[in-house]
Structure formats: C-alpha cells, structure tokens
Design an enzyme around this catalytic site. Structure first.
Site, PDB file in Angstrom:
ATOM      1  N   GLY A  22      -7.338  -3.219  10.516  1.00 36.85           N
ATOM      2  CA  GLY A  22      -6.200  -2.890  11.359  1.00 36.85           C
ATOM      3  C   GLY A  22      -6.589  -2.863  12.817  1.00 36.85           C
ATOM      4  O   GLY A  22      -6.419  -3.838  13.548  1.00 36.85           O
TER       5      GLY A  22
ATOM      6  N   ASP B  54       3.027  10.261  -9.049  1.00 33.66           N
ATOM      7  CA  ASP B  54       4.087  11.081  -9.633  1.00 33.66           C
ATOM      8  C   ASP B  54       3.842  11.154 -11.132  1.00 33.66           C
ATOM      9  O   ASP B  54       2.793  10.718 -11.616  1.00 33.66           O
ATOM     10  CB  ASP B  54       5.457  10.478  -9.308  1.00 33.66           C
ATOM     11  CG  ASP B  54       6.545  11.539  -9.158  1.00 33.66           C
ATOM     12  OD1 ASP B  54       6.666  12.378 -10.082  1.00 33.66           O
ATOM     13  OD2 ASP B  54       7.264  11.529  -8.144  1.00 33.66           O
TER      14      ASP B  54
ATOM     15  N   LYS C  46       0.712   3.748  -2.563  1.00 33.15           N
ATOM     16  CA  LYS C  46      -0.004   4.902  -3.137  1.00 33.15           C
ATOM     17  C   LYS C  46       0.919   5.759  -4.023  1.00 33.15           C
ATOM     18  O   LYS C  46       1.025   6.970  -3.852  1.00 33.15           O
ATOM     19  CB  LYS C  46      -0.631   5.750  -2.038  1.00 33.15           C
ATOM     20  CG  LYS C  46      -1.666   4.995  -1.206  1.00 33.15           C
ATOM     21  CD  LYS C  46      -2.318   5.905  -0.172  1.00 33.15           C
ATOM     22  CE  LYS C  46      -3.377   5.166   0.623  1.00 33.15           C
ATOM     23  NZ  LYS C  46      -2.798   4.170   1.560  1.00 33.15           N
ATOM     24  N   PHE C  47       1.561   5.110  -4.977  1.00 41.26           N
ATOM     25  CA  PHE C  47       2.451   5.837  -5.887  1.00 41.26           C
ATOM     26  C   PHE C  47       1.693   6.971  -6.575  1.00 41.26           C
ATOM     27  O   PHE C  47       0.605   6.776  -7.112  1.00 41.26           O
ATOM     28  CB  PHE C  47       3.017   4.897  -6.952  1.00 41.26           C
ATOM     29  CG  PHE C  47       3.931   3.827  -6.427  1.00 41.26           C
ATOM     30  CD1 PHE C  47       4.915   4.119  -5.508  1.00 41.26           C
ATOM     31  CD2 PHE C  47       3.815   2.514  -6.873  1.00 41.26           C
ATOM     32  CE1 PHE C  47       5.776   3.139  -5.041  1.00 41.26           C
ATOM     33  CE2 PHE C  47       4.667   1.522  -6.412  1.00 41.26           C
ATOM     34  CZ  PHE C  47       5.650   1.841  -5.490  1.00 41.26           C
TER      35      PHE C  47
ATOM     36  N   ASP D   4       0.856  -1.196   0.000  1.00 40.47           N
ATOM     37  CA  ASP D   4       0.000   0.000   0.000  1.00 40.47           C
ATOM     38  C   ASP D   4       0.889   1.243   0.000  1.00 40.47           C
ATOM     39  O   ASP D   4       1.057   1.912   1.025  1.00 40.47           O
ATOM     40  CB  ASP D   4      -0.917  -0.019   1.224  1.00 40.47           C
ATOM     41  CG  ASP D   4      -1.950   1.099   1.184  1.00 40.47           C
ATOM     42  OD1 ASP D   4      -2.222   1.628   0.084  1.00 40.47           O
ATOM     43  OD2 ASP D   4      -2.482   1.448   2.253  1.00 40.47           O
TER      44      ASP D   4
END
Length: 243
Positions: free
Chosen positions: A217, A78, A75-76, A73
């Site tokens: 979580g 760019d 979350k690239f 996880d």
C-alpha cells in the site's frame, strides 16, 4: 556456505504476485488509482474502508471487466451460518480471494460454498505485536499463535493464510508448499518501523521467506510517482522469479 532460501514454486503470473492495497473511501478515488497505476498493477485488495462506501460491488465488477484480479479483504468473523452466507454471496460476484477470521467450525461451514473463491485465514494481524497478543490472553510467542491458527485453518480446508513475512518461513516448513501465503506489511528497508505495521519485511525478504503474494500500500501510494514505484517492484519480482 550460505544458500539463499528457495522461492515459492507455484505457477503464478509474476505480475499477479504484487497486490496493491486500494484503501480509499470513495469510488472516484478507487477509479483514479486504477487509472493512475494502469498495467503496472493486475491485482487489487479492496477492504473494509471501501466496503462502507456503498460501491463495493460496482468497483469489483469494473475491476473484473478490466481483467484485474480482486482480493476482497473483508475479514469475515461471525457465527458459522452467517459467514457461510456471506462467503456464498461474495463468491457469486467473482472475487478471487477473501479473508476471514475463524475457528474450525467456521472454516468447515464455508468451504463447501466458496466455489472458485480462494479463502484466506487471518492468523495474527501484522499491526499486532507481542504485547497486544498478551492482551488477547495468549502467553506464548506471536509466532506460535500464528502457527496454531494456521494449522487449524489449513486442516479445515482453507486455501491459504495471511501472515507476516516474519512467520512465513516457519509456516512453509511446518505446513509445506500447498497453502497460499500472502504477506502484507511490505516496506523498504528505510521504512521499517515507521508506521502501525509492526512485523514488516522488504519485498525480497517476504518472497524468500515463502510468500506467494505480497500486499503493498503505502510504498506505492506515497511514492512521488506511484506507477513507477509499482513497475520497479514488478521488475524486482520478475528478477526474483526469472520472468
């Protein structure tokens, strides 16, 4: 007469449908959680906090060696060439899922290099509510923004979506059964609204809304007996999917 929504029909091992959020700062913490949970969890989400530990690929290799699945996880986000390079490198390390933010240009750049890695577009983070969406410059409903971003991702070749359970049912209606839907922000009914996750659902609500996987979580991490809490969720998933 009321009819409960149909559950997703993809061929997925029911035990893999529960993804534990391994949000910890160090390798020793991560190893301790994996040992603590044992065979109660088969799929781990490993995110940005642990990425900054310097041991990301060590843990990824250890999890894969144990037969676990890994959801990177990260979350690239760019320019297309940079995200393409990041995805290509990650794919060589055996991660199963990876998240990214993007536009059609980013998505089309990365799809050819993903290999077996499943790419998941983040629509709107589950910590974001209507007021924060307005801060982004969007004047409509959160659900409409989610759908707009989801359409772009799927039409560009992305495998699936991260979306609140509150949007999953609409995504299924509009986009069909093929996209993978992963829903974070799972809470017990009594826990809803108790933390920074603002668009939450229970486990059963999320699956009945169309989620293929859930990310959990705090309900496991904060339980008196985390492994027992995970096993209880696995039993509930098995009941839902007839396993």
């Amino acid at each position: 007469m009321f009819t409960e929504p149909l559950l997703p029909t993809k061929s997925i091992d029911p035990r893999d449908r529960l993804i534990f959020a391994l949000d910890v700062p160090t390798l020793s913490d991560a190893r301790a959680w994996v040992e603590r949970l044992g065979d109660a969890v088969t799929f781990y989400k490993v995110g940005l906090e642990f990425c900054m530990s310097g041991d990301y690929f060590t843990l990824l290799a250890e999890l894969k060696a144990q037969g676990k699945k890994v959801f990177a996880d990260l979350k690239f986000s760019d320019v297309p060439a940079t995200v393409r390079g990041a995805v290509a490198n990650l794919a060589r390390h055996g991660a199963d899922f990876c998240t990214l933010h993007g536009t059609s240009g980013v998505y089309r750049a990365v799809v050819p290099v993903k290999g077996a890695l499943r790419l998941l577009a983040v629509t709107v983070l589950t910590s974001v509510d209507a007021a924060e969406v307005r801060e982004m410059g969007w004047g409509g409903a959160v659900e409409d923004l989610v759908l707009q971003r989801a359409r772009v991702a799927i039409e560009s070749g992305i495998d699936g979506l991260i979306a609140s359970g509150q949007e999953a049912a609409r995504l299924r209606r509009e986009l069909g059964d093929q996209p993978i839907l992963i829903t974070p922000g799972i809470r017990a009914e009594s826990e809803k609204g108790s933390d920074d996750q603002k668009r939450t659902m229970t486990l059963e609500q999320a699956f009945r809304a169309g989620a293929d996987y859930i990310v959990v979580g705090r309900p496991i991490r904060n339980a008196p007996d985390p492994k027992a809490a995970a096993e209880a969720m696995q039993r509930e998933i098995a009941r839902l999917f007839g396993a």
